[in-house]
Scaffold this motif. Structure first.
Motif, PDB file in Angstrom:
ATOM      1  N   LYS A  87       1.901  -2.488  -5.769  1.00 23.33           N
ATOM      2  CA  LYS A  87       0.860  -2.845  -4.807  1.00 23.33           C
ATOM      3  C   LYS A  87       0.497  -4.329  -4.849  1.00 23.33           C
ATOM      4  O   LYS A  87      -0.278  -4.813  -4.025  1.00 23.33           O
ATOM      5  CB  LYS A  87      -0.407  -2.025  -5.077  1.00 23.33           C
ATOM      6  CG  LYS A  87      -0.196  -0.511  -5.004  1.00 23.33           C
ATOM      7  CD  LYS A  87       0.275  -0.064  -3.629  1.00 23.33           C
ATOM      8  CE  LYS A  87       0.440   1.441  -3.556  1.00 23.33           C
ATOM      9  NZ  LYS A  87       0.980   1.883  -2.243  1.00 23.33           N
ATOM     10  N   SER A  88       1.038  -5.052  -5.813  1.00 24.76           N
ATOM     11  CA  SER A  88       0.725  -6.476  -5.956  1.00 24.76           C
ATOM     12  C   SER A  88       1.875  -7.178  -6.651  1.00 24.76           C
ATOM     13  O   SER A  88       2.759  -6.540  -7.238  1.00 24.76           O
ATOM     14  CB  SER A  88      -0.557  -6.668  -6.770  1.00 24.76           C
ATOM     15  OG  SER A  88      -0.359  -6.250  -8.108  1.00 24.76           O
ATOM     16  N   ASP A 122       1.905  -6.246 -10.256  1.00 20.09           N
ATOM     17  CA  ASP A 122       2.578  -4.965 -10.513  1.00 20.09           C
ATOM     18  C   ASP A 122       4.088  -5.162 -10.616  1.00 20.09           C
ATOM     19  O   ASP A 122       4.744  -4.600 -11.500  1.00 20.09           O
ATOM     20  CB  ASP A 122       2.290  -3.979  -9.380  1.00 20.09           C
ATOM     21  CG  ASP A 122       0.849  -3.497  -9.359  1.00 20.09           C
ATOM     22  OD1 ASP A 122       0.180  -3.592 -10.404  1.00 20.09           O
ATOM     23  OD2 ASP A 122       0.401  -3.043  -8.295  1.00 20.09           O
ATOM     24  N   ALA A 182       9.669  -2.804  -3.335  1.00 18.60           N
ATOM     25  CA  ALA A 182       8.353  -2.377  -2.873  1.00 18.60           C
ATOM     26  C   ALA A 182       8.509  -1.860  -1.463  1.00 18.60           C
ATOM     27  O   ALA A 182       9.255  -2.429  -0.661  1.00 18.60           O
ATOM     28  CB  ALA A 182       7.354  -3.531  -2.918  1.00 18.60           C
ATOM     29  N   SER A 214       5.700   0.785   0.569  1.00 17.77           N
ATOM     30  CA  SER A 214       4.400   0.858   1.237  1.00 17.77           C
ATOM     31  C   SER A 214       3.550  -0.377   0.948  1.00 17.77           C
ATOM     32  O   SER A 214       2.776  -0.817   1.803  1.00 17.77           O
ATOM     33  CB  SER A 214       3.660   2.129   0.807  1.00 17.77           C
ATOM     34  OG  SER A 214       3.484   2.177  -0.593  1.00 17.77           O
ATOM     35  N   GLY A 215       3.694  -0.931  -0.259  1.00 17.54           N
ATOM     36  CA  GLY A 215       2.928  -2.124  -0.591  1.00 17.54           C
ATOM     37  C   GLY A 215       3.240  -3.296   0.323  1.00 17.54           C
ATOM     38  O   GLY A 215       2.350  -4.061   0.713  1.00 17.54           O
ATOM     39  N   SER A 251       1.771  -2.735   3.890  1.00 19.24           N
ATOM     40  CA  SER A 251       0.347  -3.058   3.934  1.00 19.24           C
ATOM     41  C   SER A 251       0.089  -4.552   3.792  1.00 19.24           C
ATOM     42  O   SER A 251      -0.896  -5.065   4.323  1.00 19.24           O
ATOM     43  CB  SER A 251      -0.403  -2.303   2.828  1.00 19.24           C
ATOM     44  OG  SER A 251      -0.261  -0.913   2.995  1.00 19.24           O
ATOM     45  N   LEU A 269       2.898  -9.815  -0.011  1.00 20.24           N
ATOM     46  CA  LEU A 269       2.655  -9.330  -1.366  1.00 20.24           C
ATOM     47  C   LEU A 269       3.325 -10.203  -2.417  1.00 20.24           C
ATOM     48  O   LEU A 269       2.719 -10.557  -3.431  1.00 20.24           O
ATOM     49  CB  LEU A 269       3.147  -7.883  -1.476  1.00 20.24           C
ATOM     50  CG  LEU A 269       2.949  -7.121  -2.787  1.00 20.24           C
ATOM     51  CD1 LEU A 269       2.838  -5.624  -2.510  1.00 20.24           C
ATOM     52  CD2 LEU A 269       4.102  -7.340  -3.766  1.00 20.24           C
ATOM     53  N   SER A 321      -4.203  -9.171   0.018  1.00 15.54           N
ATOM     54  CA  SER A 321      -4.170  -8.431   1.274  1.00 15.54           C
ATOM     55  C   SER A 321      -3.476  -9.313   2.304  1.00 15.54           C
ATOM     56  O   SER A 321      -3.186 -10.495   2.045  1.00 15.54           O
ATOM     57  CB  SER A 321      -5.579  -8.046   1.731  1.00 15.54           C
ATOM     58  OG  SER A 321      -6.355  -9.204   1.965  1.00 15.54           O
TER      59      SER A 321
END
Length: 342
Positions: free
Chosen positions: A163-164, A167, A182, A184-185, A188, A192, A198
């Protein structure tokens, strides 16, 4: 994940699912396939425009499992072998063939599968650190990923829970693997890997500019769908509800300018020129093979070995006799992953 069957059969699917630019390399195209003919033909169609294909054996969605795609293939290593070998035999040796899997509940089964894939001659493997029955919010099994990395000689790409940037760095440094994926991260937050928490405003504005420059190449569905992900952490619940129902480029852009980019003048303008799109021309000798399907086995008539289909049968008896009836079995909650026979 592009459905190989639909990609071969339908020109609209090809137009909406695949596009590339002259500088888009290396490019690996991921397909979902459940038979060799579809996977080989789909791979052959994208061969002139890409550097490799990836077979998705990691999608846990119910519809995919029901149709024999994604994680359903994990229980059929012999079919995965045939799918990989089919592409290897028919396309150039420098064309990459890879596979994405999920870990199985029995670690030895996961490692055995990885060894089998390695022996197939795949170029690399991506391993998602959850089992097919786990939810996206569950933690990944780092120990299992570690043992996979230590057990195979081919490059291993680790996937799951990214997610980042932190990560990604942490998992990479822990596993000493060959790369991090990655999914889904990045949907979004496309920024990233820059360290952004965000989606930055300049990224949203950049997507708008890319659409404006290539409005004939980017469909509204694609434009809107990516923004739904990108705005997830930015919009309020009420704004999300409003945005979901927008149906034109103009209404989406008006929304962005009113609610998101109203103070954009204070943000540095991004400078990015998308390279020229490639005009993809797909071989008729392949697409025509898939123009009609057998109602008995659902394969292309070209590849059908089913003697039950009679194109002259118009009395309706065919459907009563041969069409398979699928129940509403929830494959995610069934015992499909009883691994005792692996």
């Amino acid at each position: 994940m592009i459905i190989a069957d639909s990609f071969c059969q339908n020109a609209k699917a090809r137009a909406s699912e695949f596009s590339t630019t002259v500088d888009d390399s290396p490019l690996v195209v991921q397909f979902a396939a459940n038979n060799v003919a579809d996977f080989v033909d789909a791979s052959t169609l994208v061969y002139p425009y890409s550097d490799g294909v990836d077979l998705n054996c990691g999608c846990p969605q119910r519809w995919a499992m029901k149709d024999g795609y994604g994680c359903a293939l994990l229980l059929k290593p012999e079919l995965i072998h045939d799918l990989v070998k089919g592409v290897k035999r028919n396309l150039s040796s420098d064309f990459s063939v890879s596979v994405k899997i999920r870990i199985l509940s029995e670690l030895k089964n996961t490692i055995n599968l990885c060894h089998q894939l390695e022996n197939c001659g795949i170029n690399f493997i991506t391993v998602h650190g959850r089992t097919p029955l786990q939810k996206s919010g569950d933690g990944i099994d780092v120990d299992a990923l570690q043992q996979v990395c230590e057990s195979v000689r081919i490059p291993v790409i680790a996937n799951g829970g990214i997610k980042s940037l932190e990560d990604a760095d942490h998992l990479y440094n822990t596993l000493k693997c060959d790369g991090i994926m990655a999914a889904s991260g990045l949907l979004s937050n496309p920024a990233l890997f820059s360290g952004a928490k965000s989606t930055p405003l300049d990224c949203i504005r950049l997507w708008m500019d890319i659409k404006n420059q290539n409005v004939d190449k980017i469909t509204f569905q694609c434009y809107h769908h990516h923004l739904v992900f990108m705005l997830d952490k930015i919009l309020s619940k009420q704004q999300k509800q409003e945005f979901n129902y927008l149906s034109t480029f103009e209404s989406v852009d008006e929304f962005l300018l009113e609610y998101i980019l109203n103070n954009y003048n204070s943000v540095p303008q991004p400078k990015y020129n998308l390279s020229e799109f490639v005009a993809c021309e797909f071989a008729d000798e392949i697409t025509l093979k898939h123009s009609s399907k057998c109602r008995g086995c659902s394969k292309s008539l070209y590849y059908c070995i089913c003697s039950k289909y009679d194109c002259n049968d118009i009395d309706g008896n065919f459907f009563k006799s041969y069409v398979k009836q699928y129940d509403e079995l929830d494959y995610m909650c069934s015992n499909i992953f009883d691994e005792t026979n692996l």
